[in-house]
Structures are given as C-alpha cells and as structure tokens.
Design a protein around this motif. Sequence first.
Motif, short mmCIF file in Angstrom:
data_model
loop_
_atom_site.label_atom_id
_atom_site.label_comp_id
_atom_site.label_asym_id
_atom_site.label_seq_id
_atom_site.Cartn_x
_atom_site.Cartn_y
_atom_site.Cartn_z
N TRP B 195 43.57 38.09 43.14
CA TRP B 195 43.16 37.40 41.89
C TRP B 195 44.36 36.77 41.21
O TRP B 195 44.30 35.64 40.75
CB TRP B 195 42.47 38.40 40.93
N MET B 199 43.46 33.35 43.11
CA MET B 199 42.28 32.89 42.39
C MET B 199 42.65 32.29 41.04
O MET B 199 41.99 31.38 40.55
CB MET B 199 41.27 34.03 42.20
N SER B 200 43.76 32.79 40.46
CA SER B 200 44.12 32.33 39.12
C SER B 200 44.72 30.92 39.13
O SER B 200 45.01 30.37 38.07
CB SER B 200 45.09 33.31 38.47
N ALA B 203 42.26 28.57 37.21
CA ALA B 203 42.28 29.65 36.21
C ALA B 203 40.93 29.89 35.55
O ALA B 203 40.66 30.99 35.08
CB ALA B 203 43.33 29.35 35.16
N TRP B 205 37.94 29.42 37.04
CA TRP B 205 36.89 29.75 38.02
C TRP B 205 36.96 31.22 38.41
O TRP B 205 38.01 31.84 38.35
CB TRP B 205 37.10 28.84 39.24
N TYR B 206 35.83 31.75 38.82
CA TYR B 206 35.81 33.15 39.25
C TYR B 206 34.70 33.34 40.28
O TYR B 206 33.71 32.62 40.29
CB TYR B 206 35.54 34.08 38.06
N SER B 207 34.92 34.30 41.18
CA SER B 207 33.89 34.69 42.12
C SER B 207 34.20 36.10 42.56
O SER B 207 35.33 36.42 42.92
CB SER B 207 33.89 33.74 43.33
N THR B 208 33.18 36.97 42.50
CA THR B 208 33.44 38.37 42.85
C THR B 208 33.78 38.52 44.33
O THR B 208 34.43 39.47 44.73
CB THR B 208 32.21 39.25 42.53
N GLU B 280 30.75 27.52 38.31
CA GLU B 280 31.05 28.05 39.64
C GLU B 280 31.11 26.93 40.68
O GLU B 280 31.97 26.95 41.56
CB GLU B 280 29.97 29.06 40.05
#
Lengths: 466, 424
Positions: B195, B199-200, B203, B205-208, B280
Amino acid sequence: MSQPVSPIREPLITGHKTYHDITEDLVSPTEKTTVSWALATMASALLLAYGVFCLIWTFWVGIGSWNVNRTIGWGYDITNFVWWIGIGHAGTLISAILLLFRQKWRTGVNRAAEAMTIFAVMCAGLFPATHTGRPWFDFFMFPYPNTRGPLWVNFNSPLLWDLFAISTYFTVSLLFWYTGLVPDLATVRDRAKGLRRKIYGFFAMGWTGSAKHWQRFESLSLILAGLATPLVLSVHTIVSFDFATSVIPGWHTTIFPPYFVAGAIFSGFAMVQTLMTITRKLLKLEDYITIAHIESMNKVILLTGWIVGTAYLTELFIAWYSGYIYEMFAFYNRVFGPYYWAYIGMMGCNVLSPNIFWIKKFRRNVTITFFMSIFVNIGMWFERYVIIVSTLARDYLPSSWSYYWPSWVEIGIYLGTFGLFFTLYLIFVKVAPVVAVAEVKAILKTAGDQYVGVEAAKKAEAAASH
Amino acid sequence: MSDFTFDGNRKKFLYGMMAVGLVCLLWTFFTDHTPGHMRFWTNFLHNSAFFTGISFISLFFLAAAITAWGGWYIAFKRVVEAFTLFLPVGLVLMLIVAAGIWGHLHHLYHWADPQAVATDEVLQHKSAFLNKGWFTFGTLIFVGVWYWVARKLRSLSLEEDEKGGPLNFTFHKQMRKYSAGFLLFAAFSSAALIWLWLMSIDAHWYSTMYAWYMTASWFVGATALMILVLIWLRSNGYMPWLNDDHLHDMGKFMFAFSIFWTYLWYDQYMLIWYGNVGEETIYFKERLDNYPVLFYGNLILNFVLPFLVLMPNTAKRKMGTLIFVSILVFFGHWWDYFQAIKPGALINVQHLAHAAEEAGHAAEHGSHFVMGFTIPGLLELGTLIGFLGLFLYVVMRQLEKVPLLPKNDPYKEESLHHHVWPFG
C-alpha cells in the motif's frame, strides 16, 4: 519400496496393518447394522421431515411466513445457502488440490469429505430453489428456447452464473467421488452374497482391478483433479460476486473472491473435523484417521482462519483508507451497529479462537478439535449473517432501516437441512467404505507405521548394526 | 560439484550488467525533463520494489514449504536461501526512496507534497497512514524483520549441516516455528508495504485486492527467475542431483500461479468494471485509454502465453521451453509492476506541471506518448539489466559461501529421489 520417506514424517496408518486388515477394518462397517446407527438415522430423518413441513408451509402460506422484508430481502435463506456451499469446499480441495500436491494424508479423509461436499451442495441448492416462494417457476432459471416470448435469463447476473457454477461443481464432485468409489465397491461386492452382491456388482461397473483398469483410473483421477481444481476457486468466487458486483458499501470490495474461497475451505475443513472425529470413534478408525491427520487439518484451519482474518482487517483498513463515508459507515455499522453481537461472534470464532492451534498439544487433542470445529462453523455462519443482514439492515435511506430476526419457519428449514445432511451422511456410512480402501492400501508401504516414522527408522538402524 | 565458485569471469559479467544499469540510471537522471526527475525515480522505485519483493516472496516460499512439510525442494534449498538474502540490499534501496521523500528529491507520491495535501480533503484523511514517517519506519521495521527471519532460517540450516544427524530434528523443528510465525507476519506486513510503496502512487484510489494481486505477481516473477538460475547452475555442472522432476515441479508452480495471478487480476478488474464506481474505475480507465500496450501486454505476457505454452505436461520438462517461458514471465511481471507504477506517476507529474503553470511556468502535458511511461524504453531495459545483475551478484555471493546441498536436512533423501513422472 518406491521412494524414500523421511523419518520426520509421522506414519499415517498405525497398528501395523496388513492389506487384509485394511479391507476388514474399512469394509466391515458396511456389512452390519447397529442400533445406534438406526436411531441416529431416524432422528435425522425426523429433523428432515420437519424441514419439509416448514417448506410446505412456506409454499402454502407464501414467503410472508418468513421475516425477510423490503429492506432486508435476504436473511436466513441466503445466509444458509452461502454457509452450506462453503462447507462443500473441503471435499474437492482435499481430493483435487491435495492430490496434485501429492499429500498422502488425504487418503484418510477424502472419501468422507467428498461425500460431505455433495450433501452440503444439495442442502445449499435448496435455498436458492425455494427462496422465491414459487419453486414451480424454477425452470425459468435455465436458459433454453422457451415459449415465454422475449423472456430470457439474465446472462449479466451473477445469480445466474451461480446456477451454472454450482451445478457444474456438483456434477464434477459427484463424478470424482463415484470414480474413487468404484474399486472399493468392487471390494465390497467380492465379499458379498446374493442380492447385495448383485447391487454392488452393478455399481462397481465390472471392476476387476486389472492393470488396465488401474491405468485408466489413474488418468481419469488426474483429469478430474485438473478440472476440479479451478472449480474449488470458481464456485465461491461466483458466490462472492453475488455480493461484490453490487454497489452496496460493505459488499462491493475486490478482495471478496479469494477471501470467500479461503473462508469456504476454512468452514469445510471444520465440518470434516466435526464429522471425522465422531465417525472415527464410532467406526473405530483411529488407525486410519490418525492424530496426524487431525493435526494436519487443524493446521489448515489455522491457516485459512488467518487468511480470512487478514481479509477482515484489510477490509476494515481500506474502508477507512478510502475516505468514502458510506463505506466507513458500513463497517462502523458492522462493528458497533445493532448486529454487533454477530460481528463479535464472527471475529471471536473465526479469527481469535483458532489461535489455540498454534499449540501442538491442542492441535492433537480430539476433544478440543471437535469443539473448535463447531466454533469455526458457528463463526462462519455469523460471517455470512454479518455480511448479508447487517449490511442490508442499514441502507442509504434511514427511514427504511430495519431489523431482522428469523421466523420459526426459516429456522425450521435451516434445521431441516441438517436433517437432510445427516440422513444422507449416515446412509453413505452404511453403504460405502468411509475411508478409501484402495487408496489407503496404495500408501501402506510409504506411510504405514511398520515402514516409516522414527520408530521404524530406529528399528531399521538397530537391525543394520547387528 | 557441490560447491559453487564465483570466479572472476562471472563477477566481471555481473559487474558489466550493473555498469549498464548504472549508466542507464544516470543517463535517465540527466536527460530526464519530467518534473522532479520522475522517469528516473519511477525506474528506481520500480526495480527496487520488484526485486525486494522477489527476495521477500522467496522467503515466503521457503517458510511455506517448511511449514507444509515440503520435502521435494531441498535439492535447491540453498538457492532459495540465497534469494532471500537480497533483502538487506532491498532495504537499502527502499530507504533511498524514503530518503527522497524526506529530502524532497522526488514527487513519486502525491501525498508527500504538503501543498497538495493542504487543499485535498481525501489526502488529509489518509495522512494518518500516508506520511513519510510511516513510509520510512514501516519499510525499516517490516523489511528488517523479514531479513532477520531470513538470517535465522539460514543460520539454522547451516547449523543443521554441522550438528544435525539422521534422526535429529531439533533444527528443523525450530525452523518450523520461525516459518509459521513469519507467514502470519508476512501476510500483514507485505500488504502494508505494498500500500505504502505502490498503491499510494495513485493516492486517491484504493482496492482491497491490490496487495494480494501484487504479491502474486512477485511470486510468479520469483519462480521464473529461480527456474532460470537453477537451469544455469545445472548446465554449468553444479548440483548434478537436480533432476528434471524438480524443474518440472517448479514449472508447475509457475503455470499454476500464473493462473492464480490471472484469477486475482480478473477479480479485481471485473468487480471494478461491473460496479462502475468512478473513484475505482479511474485506475483502469487511465490504463485502458492511455496505456493500451501496457494493459493488454500484461495479460498476454502473464496469462495467455504461459497458459498456452505450459499447458502440456511435457512442456515443463523441455529445458528450452522452460527457459523461454521463464524469461517471458519474469519480464512479464516486471512489466506488471511497470504498468502499476508509471501511469499514476505520470498523473502526479501533471499535478506538478499544473502547479508550475499556475506559477507562470511552461507546463508539460502528458496525455500523449511519453517514452519511459507509455512503454518501457531502452533506458528502462538497461536499468532492469543493472538491477538483475545486482540481484544475481548478491545471490551468487551467498551461494559461494556454503555447500550447495544441506546435507543433514531430514528431507534430503526424499528430494534427491524426487520423481513425479509419468505418475509416480
């Protein structure tokens, strides 16, 4: 002896068994009927009958006899569906993936686990088939050229994919299970007389045990294992799509597919443990389903429990990280909302309690294993309840917020599926060897306690030095 | 030959590779006109994260095999161990990225820019996690613990060589304890670092799924590289006990986990596509609209080709085929990391350019083709060669130090007689 086996490996067949002992021990339970078996079967059938009564009540009165409502449209029905389908995962995992990984301990438990899979899928299938309250329209779900004009199934819907996934899974599991049974049915046939011999002879399909038969059997097993391996993943993946393709906060999250699969294996192994700890005791199979088997399965439970735990915490973290208020609320509501007790049940049973299996003594204790397996299944039931009910209970419109509690009919149907499951399992125990006779024989030389393990190695060393 | 000699020619060759990498990095730095030397820094981060991950996932493989009573891999256990000992180098590399944040040397991370955070509510919300302190100390502590476990497993394995015996399992039992504990720690720590490191970059956006997906990518990349190193060692006369069955099984791992990677790719993509939530979908929309080569190339390299080529059983037993697919897949997962990092970084560049524009400077817009971002250029390939040289150098230094066969491992005999073909 073929390949060397490290003495660090524990024997998987104890009691210095010969091939004949194995046949005797494993086939004889099918040849006699005990009073306790008859009583247990009657009790299960009674429970099943009550379930049937509740189903008829549902169809007669209508779905209004359930407590689901406009806000909480899925309650016990889908919770129980997902729960049962999850339980049905251990069988294929054990028979397919552990076969590909050449894990010898699978032979002790694969037969019963596969049977359990088939029965669990049957229990699961009952819920989607009846949850509309009009099961006579179920044929609408099958895509075929029909007389209903432009009315056609919705191929874009994960609910339809589910139908395909589960029916495929059921078919392949059944084939796998039956293929494995053929040599054993032949063994039962060879010991039987009269009508019994004819019946087993019919189902053994003329198996003689010739080299050619075995060669085909092995090829078919590998092909079926190859087919079943993606199925282990696909079924629960698609079940998770039922939720994750929506835009409901708490359901729409990308980690759902692998996390559902891990949870399914988790609960499946727990159910195998529940059944096997009882079966091995009643049928005296302690030499074939050894403490080593139980320990291995407890390790799988600990592992999958933590995969699920990692996913829970990931979800919580990302819900916060997203900064999306609806997502944050959905998880706040899960933990602190009206269904907090279900969340505690889920976390307590699934993530916290399996940790006692870090300790070897507990992993190898049958009583603890039995209670833990029940705990895990309670926890996994709560997980589905949390995901489905607590999420739906708080939707975007606070005026429609609601609280759901099952009616006696819903509880009755759930109990009925236990009746169905145990009735079928008990019949299975009676008609077929619960442990795969031929497969256990195949590993005797590499896993029997007179051949491998520390004791055997010490003996061999002593013999060599004389 | 049971002992590896890291002779002068081999060293020279790897120094050469490193020199190519260094030249390319410097060249990138000085010819790079993107604000904040973005091309240079993304290349640095890309390779550092990729190779550190390969080392980490090798440790994961080792720990998983020990925990699961795996016996077949003992024949090349020392190579796996050598792979894990790249971790300290990886730590240094990632700390350089961290130092870059403290020294404002780069703009890889939008959240590290106080001005951007001041006007961005989402970034303010995330700042409890996305901050330079967490980035640095998370990296330091997590990679540090990984390295500590790697050292521990290595020293137990060496101690077993010396003091172990046929029925002495003391060392192995200790290894199991460290391994099981590590698996749990690895699950959380690797996700947190993925993350932070990767992933950051996007910054908002997110996805488990993201962390698991990137970890699977590491796994396939590591398997491919390991196959290549094993075949190289064997063809040079080392480890004659390594048979086709060991490589066949590694090939199966590569095949199976390529499919597993695709499974995670598909789940993540499909659920985001189906849900169609703007926050997303933006991640994939950017890649589909502006990076079609990266996007589809990723699937062809990492799914279509390995799936089709490795499908027949015999393909995993032909060394030529195995080498070909391993190179493809190794490059493919490096490509996967490229497509994960570059598009987000280019958007960060555009943020900078806009800020500069407001300040009255000429702005550069990046919606067109940008070499080193839209596709990997020669400088990127050169950088890959350099990092690969560094990685192999460390691995071979470690191989040189110890016997290639752990002689007292309880599973040694099983592994030396490993046999899976045709059915056995």
